[in-house]
Design a protein around this motif. Structure first.
Motif, PDB file in Angstrom:
ATOM      1  N   GLU A   6     -25.377  15.933  35.906  1.00  9.27           N
ATOM      2  CA  GLU A   6     -24.237  16.738  35.468  1.00  9.27           C
ATOM      3  C   GLU A   6     -23.795  17.583  36.660  1.00  9.27           C
ATOM      4  OE1 GLU A   6     -22.860  16.957  32.468  1.00  9.27           O
ATOM      5  OE2 GLU A   6     -24.249  15.812  31.244  1.00  9.27           O
ATOM      6  N   THR A   7     -22.506  17.771  36.785  1.00  9.31           N
ATOM      7  CA  THR A   7     -22.073  18.585  37.918  1.00  9.31           C
ATOM      8  C   THR A   7     -21.918  20.027  37.477  1.00  9.31           C
ATOM      9  OG1 THR A   7     -19.806  18.079  37.370  1.00  9.31           O
ATOM     10  CG2 THR A   7     -20.822  16.764  39.089  1.00  9.31           C
ATOM     11  N   THR A   8     -22.112  20.921  38.402  1.00 12.72           N
ATOM     12  CA  THR A   8     -21.814  22.322  38.160  1.00 12.72           C
ATOM     13  C   THR A   8     -20.710  22.690  39.135  1.00 12.72           C
ATOM     14  OG1 THR A   8     -23.315  23.159  39.812  1.00 12.72           O
ATOM     15  CG2 THR A   8     -24.253  22.704  37.659  1.00 12.72           C
ATOM     16  N   SER A   9     -20.201  23.903  38.992  1.00  5.88           N
ATOM     17  CA  SER A   9     -19.073  24.287  39.839  1.00  5.88           C
ATOM     18  C   SER A   9     -19.475  24.361  41.314  1.00  5.88           C
ATOM     19  CB  SER A   9     -18.510  25.621  39.382  1.00  5.88           C
ATOM     20  OG  SER A   9     -19.561  26.550  39.299  1.00  5.88           O
ATOM     21  N   ASP A  10     -20.761  24.422  41.581  1.00  6.70           N
ATOM     22  CA  ASP A  10     -21.204  24.515  42.972  1.00  6.70           C
ATOM     23  C   ASP A  10     -21.246  23.156  43.670  1.00  6.70           C
ATOM     24  OD1 ASP A  10     -23.513  26.900  41.802  1.00  6.70           O
ATOM     25  OD2 ASP A  10     -21.638  27.264  42.853  1.00  6.70           O
ATOM     26  N   ASP A  11     -21.288  22.110  42.862  1.00 11.26           N
ATOM     27  CA  ASP A  11     -21.350  20.774  43.460  1.00 11.26           C
ATOM     28  C   ASP A  11     -20.043  20.448  44.155  1.00 11.26           C
ATOM     29  OD1 ASP A  11     -23.859  20.393  42.561  1.00 11.26           O
ATOM     30  OD2 ASP A  11     -23.300  19.241  40.795  1.00 11.26           O
ATOM     31  N   PRO A  12     -20.110  19.603  45.172  1.00  7.04           N
ATOM     32  CA  PRO A  12     -18.847  19.128  45.744  1.00  7.04           C
ATOM     33  C   PRO A  12     -18.130  18.296  44.686  1.00  7.04           C
ATOM     34  CG  PRO A  12     -20.707  17.915  46.640  1.00  7.04           C
ATOM     35  CD  PRO A  12     -21.265  19.024  45.808  1.00  7.04           C
ATOM     36  N   PRO A  13     -16.810  18.238  44.737  1.00  5.83           N
ATOM     37  CA  PRO A  13     -16.114  17.499  43.690  1.00  5.83           C
ATOM     38  C   PRO A  13     -16.479  16.018  43.708  1.00  5.83           C
ATOM     39  CG  PRO A  13     -14.605  18.188  45.445  1.00  5.83           C
ATOM     40  CD  PRO A  13     -15.913  18.804  45.738  1.00  5.83           C
ATOM     41  N   LEU A  14     -16.542  15.415  42.529  1.00  4.89           N
ATOM     42  CA  LEU A  14     -16.807  13.988  42.441  1.00  4.89           C
ATOM     43  C   LEU A  14     -15.507  13.237  42.706  1.00  4.89           C
ATOM     44  CD1 LEU A  14     -18.853  14.091  39.150  1.00  4.89           C
ATOM     45  CD2 LEU A  14     -19.739  13.933  41.459  1.00  4.89           C
ATOM     46  N   TYR A  15     -15.633  12.070  43.289  1.00  7.26           N
ATOM     47  CA  TYR A  15     -14.420  11.330  43.599  1.00  7.26           C
ATOM     48  C   TYR A  15     -14.657   9.828  43.511  1.00  7.26           C
ATOM     49  CZ  TYR A  15     -17.046  11.421  47.957  1.00  7.26           C
ATOM     50  OH  TYR A  15     -18.047  11.336  48.879  1.00  7.26           O
ATOM     51  N   GLN A  16     -13.556   9.110  43.407  1.00  4.64           N
ATOM     52  CA  GLN A  16     -13.605   7.658  43.447  1.00  4.64           C
ATOM     53  C   GLN A  16     -12.993   7.220  44.772  1.00  4.64           C
ATOM     54  OE1 GLN A  16     -11.027   7.673  39.850  1.00  4.64           O
ATOM     55  NE2 GLN A  16     -12.370   6.065  39.179  1.00  4.64           N
ATOM     56  N   ILE A  17     -13.462   6.101  45.290  1.00  5.63           N
ATOM     57  CA  ILE A  17     -12.899   5.601  46.543  1.00  5.63           C
ATOM     58  C   ILE A  17     -12.106   4.327  46.255  1.00  5.63           C
ATOM     59  CG2 ILE A  17     -13.437   4.642  48.823  1.00  5.63           C
ATOM     60  CD1 ILE A  17     -15.919   6.401  48.839  1.00  5.63           C
ATOM     61  N   ARG A  18     -10.887   4.278  46.764  1.00  2.72           N
ATOM     62  CA  ARG A  18     -10.106   3.034  46.670  1.00  2.72           C
ATOM     63  C   ARG A  18      -9.803   2.550  48.079  1.00  2.72           C
ATOM     64  NH1 ARG A  18      -4.661   1.951  46.356  1.00  2.72           N
ATOM     65  NH2 ARG A  18      -4.090   4.130  45.985  1.00  2.72           N
ATOM     66  N   ILE A  19     -10.250   1.342  48.384  1.00  2.00           N
ATOM     67  CA  ILE A  19     -10.005   0.795  49.721  1.00  2.00           C
ATOM     68  C   ILE A  19      -8.613   0.174  49.743  1.00  2.00           C
ATOM     69  CG2 ILE A  19     -10.759  -0.937  51.414  1.00  2.00           C
ATOM     70  CD1 ILE A  19     -13.637  -0.347  50.272  1.00  2.00           C
ATOM     71  N   SER A  20      -7.825   0.578  50.732  1.00  2.00           N
ATOM     72  CA  SER A  20      -6.439   0.135  50.799  1.00  2.00           C
ATOM     73  C   SER A  20      -6.177  -0.646  52.086  1.00  2.00           C
ATOM     74  CB  SER A  20      -5.510   1.349  50.728  1.00  2.00           C
ATOM     75  OG  SER A  20      -4.222   0.990  51.164  1.00  2.00           O
ATOM     76  N   GLN A  21      -5.461  -1.745  51.937  1.00  2.00           N
ATOM     77  CA  GLN A  21      -5.106  -2.538  53.123  1.00  2.00           C
ATOM     78  C   GLN A  21      -3.920  -1.921  53.841  1.00  2.00           C
ATOM     79  OE1 GLN A  21      -4.513  -6.501  51.562  1.00  2.00           O
ATOM     80  NE2 GLN A  21      -6.706  -6.926  51.667  1.00  2.00           N
ATOM     81  N   ARG A  22      -3.087  -1.202  53.089  1.00  2.00           N
ATOM     82  CA  ARG A  22      -1.857  -0.675  53.679  1.00  2.00           C
ATOM     83  C   ARG A  22      -2.018   0.705  54.297  1.00  2.00           C
ATOM     84  NH1 ARG A  22       2.659  -0.899  49.422  1.00  2.00           N
ATOM     85  NH2 ARG A  22       0.867  -0.394  48.115  1.00  2.00           N
ATOM     86  N   VAL A  38      -9.990   8.969  46.669  1.00  2.00           N
ATOM     87  CA  VAL A  38      -9.837   8.923  48.114  1.00  2.00           C
ATOM     88  C   VAL A  38      -9.320   7.534  48.465  1.00  2.00           C
ATOM     89  CG1 VAL A  38     -10.985   9.126  50.346  1.00  2.00           C
ATOM     90  CG2 VAL A  38     -11.786  10.485  48.406  1.00  2.00           C
ATOM     91  N   VAL A  39      -8.164   7.479  49.102  1.00  2.00           N
ATOM     92  CA  VAL A  39      -7.635   6.193  49.560  1.00  2.00           C
ATOM     93  C   VAL A  39      -8.174   5.979  50.968  1.00  2.00           C
ATOM     94  CG1 VAL A  39      -5.566   4.832  49.990  1.00  2.00           C
ATOM     95  CG2 VAL A  39      -5.572   6.548  48.167  1.00  2.00           C
ATOM     96  N   LEU A  40      -8.918   4.903  51.108  1.00  2.00           N
ATOM     97  CA  LEU A  40      -9.617   4.657  52.375  1.00  2.00           C
ATOM     98  C   LEU A  40      -9.044   3.416  53.061  1.00  2.00           C
ATOM     99  CD1 LEU A  40     -12.134   5.553  54.084  1.00  2.00           C
ATOM    100  CD2 LEU A  40     -13.414   3.825  52.814  1.00  2.00           C
ATOM    101  N   PRO A  41      -8.449   3.591  54.259  1.00  2.00           N
ATOM    102  CA  PRO A  41      -7.979   2.405  54.983  1.00  2.00           C
ATOM    103  C   PRO A  41      -9.170   1.502  55.309  1.00  2.00           C
ATOM    104  CG  PRO A  41      -7.145   4.422  55.980  1.00  2.00           C
ATOM    105  CD  PRO A  41      -8.185   4.838  54.985  1.00  2.00           C
ATOM    106  N   GLN A  42      -8.926   0.190  55.286  1.00  2.00           N
ATOM    107  CA  GLN A  42      -9.992  -0.793  55.494  1.00  2.00           C
ATOM    108  C   GLN A  42     -10.805  -0.557  56.761  1.00  2.00           C
ATOM    109  OE1 GLN A  42      -7.990  -4.550  55.209  1.00  2.00           O
ATOM    110  NE2 GLN A  42      -9.340  -5.243  53.582  1.00  2.00           N
TER     111      GLN A  42
END
Ligand SMILES: [Zn+2]
Length: 237
Positions: A6-22, A38-42
């Protein structure tokens, strides 16, 4: 298995990563629900993501606040719904109705209710029924196929576990599995069914899992990250 802290307010924010070709550089997006993507270039190494997110903590918090103000009921009442498990998608419509209920067509869910709270309740009950209908027979099929039997199964709404298997042979299944890809659902079933032979996570246990699903580590990883991607209304009862 697959406990998600479980996250608390002290934790860094949770995120999803999407790999993008563009994409040419890393980008941050915040959904109406406050989910960070997080949009992550390839060509950029994912190891740079945590520090990138940490650097933008302030912007993320401000944007989440803005989104919460813009979409006050987004968390309660989704505008759309997708079951990755069965590749089904719906647009949601909220309508006035004396009795709270959900009427489904192929691509529209109409939620009838008198207020937001009862609309959410109706939607959660609808989700429970879909989990009963879809996940239970699926687990039975995998059980038959593998020849691993169990006594009983129950559908649960849990924030921290995808499933469990008790020593008496009861398998609990998290209804949020409907939001996971089909092979990952199958993996969770195999994971729990293998516990009917080995009530632990020993080397022998994992060898058994691997026999039925050689690429299981991939699915274990999807589940470990996956709880973050579940819409919040679906995690509560
Ligand atoms: Zn386990």
């Amino acid at each position: 298995m697959s406990n998600v802290k479980e996250t608390t307010s002290d934790d860094p924010p949770l995120y999803q990563i999407r790999i993008s070709q563009r994409a040419k550089r890393m980008q941050l997006k915040v959904s109406p629900l406050g989910v960070i993507e997080v949009v992550l270039p390839q060509n950029i190494n994912p190891k740079h993501v945590p520090s990138f997110v940490a650097e933008h903590q302030h912007w993320i918090k401000q944007t989440q606040k803005k989104m919460a103000a813009l979409y006050p009921t987004a968390e309660l009442l989704p505008g759309s719904l997708e079951f990755a498990a069965t590749n089904q998608q719906w647009r949601l419509e909220y309508l006035e109705g004396k009795c709270a209920r959900v009427a489904a067509t192929n691509d529209i869910l109409r939620v009838y209710s008198q207020d937001d709270k009862s609309a959410q309740k109706a939607l959660q009950q609808w989700l429970n029924r879909r989990a009963d209908e879809i996940l239970m027979p699926w687990l039975h099929n995998v059980s038959d196929e593998l020849g691993l039997t169990f006594k009983r199964t129950i559908i649960r709404a849990q924030k921290t576990r995808w499933g469990s298997c008790s020593s008496s042979g009861t398998i609990s299944i998290n209804r949020a599995l409907l939001f996971m890809p089909p092979n990952t659902v199958r993996y969770l079933f195999i994971h729990e069914l293998c516990h009917t032979k080995e009530m632990n996570h020993s080397v022998r246990y994992w060898a058994l899992v691997e026999r039925y699903m050689p690429d299981y580590p991939q699915h274990e990883q999807i589940l470990n990250q996956g709880m973050r991607a579940i819409p919040r209304w679906a995690l509560t009862t």
